[in-house]
Design an enzyme around this catalytic site. Structure first.
Site, short mmCIF file in Angstrom:
data_model
loop_
_atom_site.label_atom_id
_atom_site.label_comp_id
_atom_site.label_asym_id
_atom_site.label_seq_id
_atom_site.Cartn_x
_atom_site.Cartn_y
_atom_site.Cartn_z
CG ASP A 75 -0.26 -0.39 2.52
OD1 ASP A 75 0.98 -0.46 2.54
OD2 ASP A 75 -0.95 -0.62 3.53
CG ASP B 285 -8.93 -0.95 11.68
OD1 ASP B 285 -7.94 -1.63 11.33
OD2 ASP B 285 -9.34 0.03 11.03
CG HIS C 178 -5.79 -1.80 8.75
ND1 HIS C 178 -5.99 -0.72 9.59
CD2 HIS C 178 -4.45 -1.84 8.55
CE1 HIS C 178 -4.84 -0.15 9.87
NE2 HIS C 178 -3.87 -0.82 9.26
CD GLU D 151 -8.75 1.24 7.67
OE1 GLU D 151 -8.82 0.31 8.49
OE2 GLU D 151 -8.17 2.31 7.92
C1 GLP Z 1 -0.39 0.38 8.62
C2 GLP Z 1 -0.09 -0.44 7.37
C3 GLP Z 1 -0.33 -1.90 7.58
C4 GLP Z 1 0.27 -2.33 8.92
C5 GLP Z 1 -0.43 -1.62 10.03
C6 GLP Z 1 0.08 -2.03 11.41
O1 GLP Z 1 -1.65 0.96 8.63
N1 GLP Z 1 -0.83 -0.01 6.22
O2 GLP Z 1 0.20 -2.63 6.50
O3 GLP Z 1 0.15 -3.72 9.06
O4 GLP Z 1 -0.27 -0.24 9.86
O5 GLP Z 1 1.19 -1.29 11.74
P1 GLP Z 1 2.17 -1.59 12.93
O6 GLP Z 1 2.99 -2.74 12.49
O7 GLP Z 1 2.98 -0.33 13.06
O8 GLP Z 1 1.32 -1.87 14.11
#
Ligand code: GLP
Length: 236
Positions: free
Chosen positions: A67, A136, A138, A143
């Site tokens: 993404d 959440d 995702h 989402e």
């Molecule tokens: C972001 C990314 C995701 C990631 C998520 C969790 O929103 N788009 O790909 O898995 O955050 O992030 P973290 O690993 O910092 O908790």
């Protein structure tokens, strides 16, 4: 599903890096699906170490990232392209021309999504997809919704995601409100999926995602249907 609980972030990073290293060694031309966020930083550090020690060769690897924020170019230090260069690509011998991140600056984001899916298809799909998970549920930036989206597509970020990701920005209002994300199609078609998560605050969503009903309200729950899924969780 292979659900592994480990004691520390260090152990999680080591295990995840070893699985990715094994993939690269067994198939040096692998297509790796890569993720951003804080969870994979330790894994990427290990992979850099392996590459610099001459243990793993990334020169024939292709990567496709999940993404990107809409409106941020690759030079912006908050963009996911920048993150990938800094946290992985600059430290390994991958050919940067073979590293792909969807463009958040494309004028037509729907067309960009279609082109990204065609690219993944032309590469023959993803061999190993690395994922984190949002609070959440995702994955990528898919989402919670009333349906799962198959294609790479633009999304409006949830309030909770904007809040959670604000820690990487100077202030919350700097967090982009939109992103473009790989959809569930390419993720579910990956031959292997590896999801990593750490911290007490991820425990509840992991329970919902992997031991609760499969629902688009918890996007990661779709992974229960994947035939080769490994989840690694560390409480710390
Ligand atoms: C972001 C990314 C995701 C990631 C998520 C969790 O929103 N788009 O790909 O898995 O955050 O992030 P973290 O690993 O910092 O908790």
């Amino acid at each position: 599903m292979n659900f592994i609980t480990v004691e520390s972030y260090e152990e999680l990073s080591l295990k995840a890096a070893n699985l990715i290293a094994a993939q690269v060694i067994l198939n040096p031309k692998s297509i790796l699906g890569l993720a951003t966020g804080s969870s994979p930083v330790g894994t990427y550090k290990k992979l850099i170490e392996y590459c610099q020690n001459g243990e793993v060769d990334f020169s024939s690897i292709t990567s496709v990232n999940l993404d990107e924020y809409v409106g941020l170019s690759g030079e912006n230090d908050q963009s996911y392209r920048y993150f990938m260069n800094k946290n992985l690509f600059d430290g390994i011998n991958i050919n940067k021309n073979n590293t792909y991140v969807p463009s958040g600056c494309a004028e037509d984001l729907v067309a960009e999504g279609k082109a990204y899916d065609s690219l993944i298809e032309s590469l023959g799909g993803i061999d190993l997809q690395l994922l984190g998970i949002g609070l959440d549920g995702h994955i990528g930036f898919n989402e919670p919704d009333s349906f799962f989206t198959k294609e790479t597509h633009p999304v409006d970020l949830d309030e909770s995601t904007i809040k959670a990701n604000a820690r990487f920005f100077e202030k919350e209002s700097d967090v982009p409100k939109k992103a473009i994300t790989m959809g569930m199609g390419a993720i579910m078609q990956a031959k292997k999926v590896l999801l990593i998560a750490n911290g007490e605050n991820k425990k509840e969503i992991l329970e919902k995602a992997f031991f609760g009903p499969i629902t688009p309200e918890v996007p990661a729950s779709i992974l229960q249907l994947h035939p080769d899924l490994t989840v690694i969780y560390s409480k710390k």
